[in-house]
Design an enzyme around this catalytic site. Structure first.
Site, short mmCIF file in Angstrom:
data_model
loop_
_atom_site.label_atom_id
_atom_site.label_comp_id
_atom_site.label_asym_id
_atom_site.label_seq_id
_atom_site.Cartn_x
_atom_site.Cartn_y
_atom_site.Cartn_z
N ASP A 172 27.94 -14.79 59.00
CA ASP A 172 28.70 -14.36 57.84
C ASP A 172 29.46 -13.10 58.28
OD1 ASP A 172 29.51 -13.98 55.11
OD2 ASP A 172 27.95 -12.44 54.97
N ASP A 209 23.64 -12.14 54.75
CA ASP A 209 22.93 -11.14 53.95
C ASP A 209 23.08 -11.33 52.45
OD1 ASP A 209 25.65 -10.38 53.78
OD2 ASP A 209 25.06 -8.32 53.34
N ASP A 256 24.49 -16.77 50.76
CA ASP A 256 24.12 -17.23 52.10
C ASP A 256 22.77 -17.96 52.11
OD1 ASP A 256 26.40 -16.25 53.37
OD2 ASP A 256 25.52 -14.26 53.63
#
Length: 632
Positions: free
Chosen positions: A332, A526, A530
């Site tokens: 990410d 995080d 996600d």
């Protein structure tokens, strides 16, 4: 050593002392000079044998009576009783001393194993000794120490210098430095002031802090960490499961082969009964699988402990094994590769729209969002946000926010949110995250927000390349221009922008297909959005200190200091652990098979003493090797 281990040690020492006395008498020919000396020798060595091994015999009998006989206790009992039984074969040399010695040294090995496992557990327990003993609250003007579990969310607690923060919360008064090393492995103290978030388990170093708690003790950082470590042993690696299954089938096969050696050799090969029985007994002693059964789980446990000391929490040995095979990593962007510290760098209102008005509506709509982008918008707005003007707030995953502000419908989000509402949005040449703002279906303009790379982002990619990771991908919900700029700066292999949670899952599934059976795919994130992809990847890695609870729960590995550079360290620890595991498997099986072959009647080189080394010696060496994982 604990009380039980000390008791066993003392019993072994007594048995060893008696054994050495009788062995000296046997070597001096004392028994030979006495009438009935052979049976006196038999009875003499039976004393240290029973003192040292009565519990092994009891466990073997318990296994037989409960229909679970095939374990190392049965192997050792049959082998040692058989050694004593050779006295009934007149042509055989007496083997009572060997029988007693095998049991004695087996127990020494068991004690060593128990000590090694205990030392490993204590090492982890000491390292994770972060559970607070008390919380200090103010009652009637007096400070009182209470059980942290009894403190309600929203309560005010006081943490003095030298005390451990008992609960997660926000500093409402005071400033200090916190030692976070027990949580993150980071040695540099963290400065905290009013408004700062603090995690339980940290040690307050300088000033007095007044903290308002934000989580109950059962949901606090310290309790979550302890639960993760405590439950890590429940998720066994494929190698561990193989060893467990191997031992289950291996033991009865070994017993059957020993019986064949004892019976078939005299009948078909013309070997003497005594040499055949002796070969079968050596075969049983050396075949004991304790070196594998103990050292392999101990290696994994040590690897998990070594990772924990670096602020890397691995939820089970299965994930440590998968981590060692990772060759593809998907990241990410926001809060993972970038700091998540967003700043508004440009405000571009449409003609006739005041820039401050644009910011006002955006800040009000984003008032209840915890996303860093929303925080940057609120920080950029100079006015005061009136919460009473806001209602009907809806967060649209991966797109933005819908809200009613002072009776007006406000949309704040990306291109997809605008297209979904049928609103034409402008483009922008400024690189950054664009937040479009619409009021009552009319486009007001956009806000450009820029994020910065984490200090160790470049180091992260470089260290992963050095660790042998072949493919590094970025999956982000941000605009293509922003994603391209980050990917180019870091030298990533590929990137995919404007991804919804479902898109990230789809991309990771594609990576899994391409990786095949040999490689593993890890995803690092995080945010709450996600969580699905963290669960879908072979290894989900969450940024733990500031990451969302959902991400941490869904992940298999948690980086407590939020530094992505520790991913390469985690992979290094995992690979070193697996290397040690394979060393132990090859060494233990190789030595045992060699001695088994040498013990066959028609070769007859291996004796009972060599069998003792093949069992106890190999086990001790394997355990010492396994304990190296603690120092990785």
């Amino acid at each position: 050593m604990n009380k039980k281990q000390k008791k066993k040690r003392n019993r072994i020492l007594v048995a060893l002392a008696i054994f050495l006395v009788f062995e000296a008498m046997e070597l001096a020919g004392v028994f030979d000079a006495l009438p009935g000396g052979l049976w006196l020798e038999f009875g003499a060595f039976l004393i240290p044998y029973l003192i040292a091994g009565y519990d092994v015999l009891a466990k073997a009998w318990h296994g037989i009576t409960h229909k679970q006989p095939f374990d190392e206790n049965l192997l050792m009992s049959i082998a040692t009783i058989g050694a004593f039984a050779l006295v009934f074969f007149p042509e055989a040399e007496p083997h009572m001393a060997e029988g007693a010695a095998v049991m004695l040294f087996y127990q020494v090995g068991e004690l060593f194993e128990s000590y090694a496992v205990g030392k490993t557990r204590r090492s982890i327990a000491d390292m994770m000794d972060i559970a607070p003993d008390f919380a200090t609250i103010e009652e009637g003007g007096q400070l009182a120490q209470v059980d942290p579990a009894s403190v309600a969310v929203g309560s005010a607690i006081v943490v003095k210098p030298g005390e451990r923060v008992p609960l997660d919360g926000v500093v409402v008064q005071g400033s200090s430095q916190l030692d976070t090393s027990a949580l993150t492995g980071e040695s540099v103290p963290r400065v905290v002031e009013v408004g700062a978030q603090v995690a339980s388990g940290c040690v307050n170093m300088t000033g007095v802090l007044n903290i308002r708690t934000t989580k109950a003790y059962g949901e606090s950082t310290v309790q979550r960490i302890l639960d993760l470590v405590e439950n890590a042993s429940e998720k066994k690696a494929r190698t561990e499961n193989f060893i467990t299954r191997f031992a289950r089938y291996y033991t009865p096969i070994v017993v059957g082969l020993a019986v064949l050696i004892a019976v078939v050799s005299p009948l078909l090969l013309g070997q003497s009964w005594s040499s055949s029985v002796q070969a079968a007994l050596v075969f049983l002693v050396v075949s004991c699988p304790c070196a594998l059964v103990i050292s392999v789980p101990l290696s994994f446990f040590g690897g998990i402990g070594a990772a924990s000391r670096k602020g890397i929490l691995v939820k089970g040995s299965s994930y440590l094994e998968s981590l060692a095979q990772v060759d593809t990593i998907a990241f990410d962007k926001t809060g993972t590769l970038t700091s998540g510290s967003f700043n508004v760098v440009a405000v571009h209102p449409e003609s006739g729209v005041d820039a401050n008005t644009l910011l006002s509506y955006a800040a009000h709509a984003e008032n209840f969002s915890g996303h860093p982008i929303a925080a940057s918008v609120r920080a950029a707005y100079a006015g005061e946000i009136d919460s009473d003007l806001i209602d009907d707030v809806q967060e649209v995953g991966g797109e933005g926010v819908r809200a009613r502000v002072d009776g007006h419908n406000v949309l704040v989000g990306n291109d997809k949110l605008m297209r979904g509402a049928g609103i034409a949005a402008d483009s922008c040449s400024v690189v950054g995250t664009m937040l479009h703002v619409a009021l009552d279906d009319s486009y007001m303009g956009h806000i450009v927000i820029a994020d910065v790379l984490k200090d160790d982002a470049v180091e992260t990619i470089s260290s992963l390349r050095s660790a042998g990771v072949k493919r590094i991908v970025m999956l982000t919900g941000d605009r293509k221009e922003v994603a391209a700029a980050v990917a180019n700066e870091l030298g990533l292999d590929e990137y995919h922008a404007q991804c919804l949670p479902a898109d990230k899952v789809a991309h990771v599934e594609g990576l899994l297909t391409q990786a095949g059976d040999r490689g593993k795919v890890a995803f690092v994130g995080d945010g709450i959005n996600d969580a699905p992809v963290l669960m879908r990847a072979d290894v989900g890695i969450a940024m733990g200190a500031l990451g969302s609870d959902a991400a941490i729960e869904a992940a298999d590995v948690v980086l407590m200091d939020d530094k992505p550079a520790n991913i390469a360290k985690a992979i290094g620890i995992a690979r070193k652990t697996m290397h040690i595991v394979r060393q132990n498997i090859v060494f233990a099986i190789g030595v045992k098979v060699l001695i088994m072959i040498l013990a066959l009647p028609f070769i007859g080189i291996a004796n009972m003493w060599l069998a003792v080394f093949g069992d106890v010696g190999v086990a001790c060496l394997a355990i010492l090797n396994a304990m190296r994982t603690l120092r990785v």
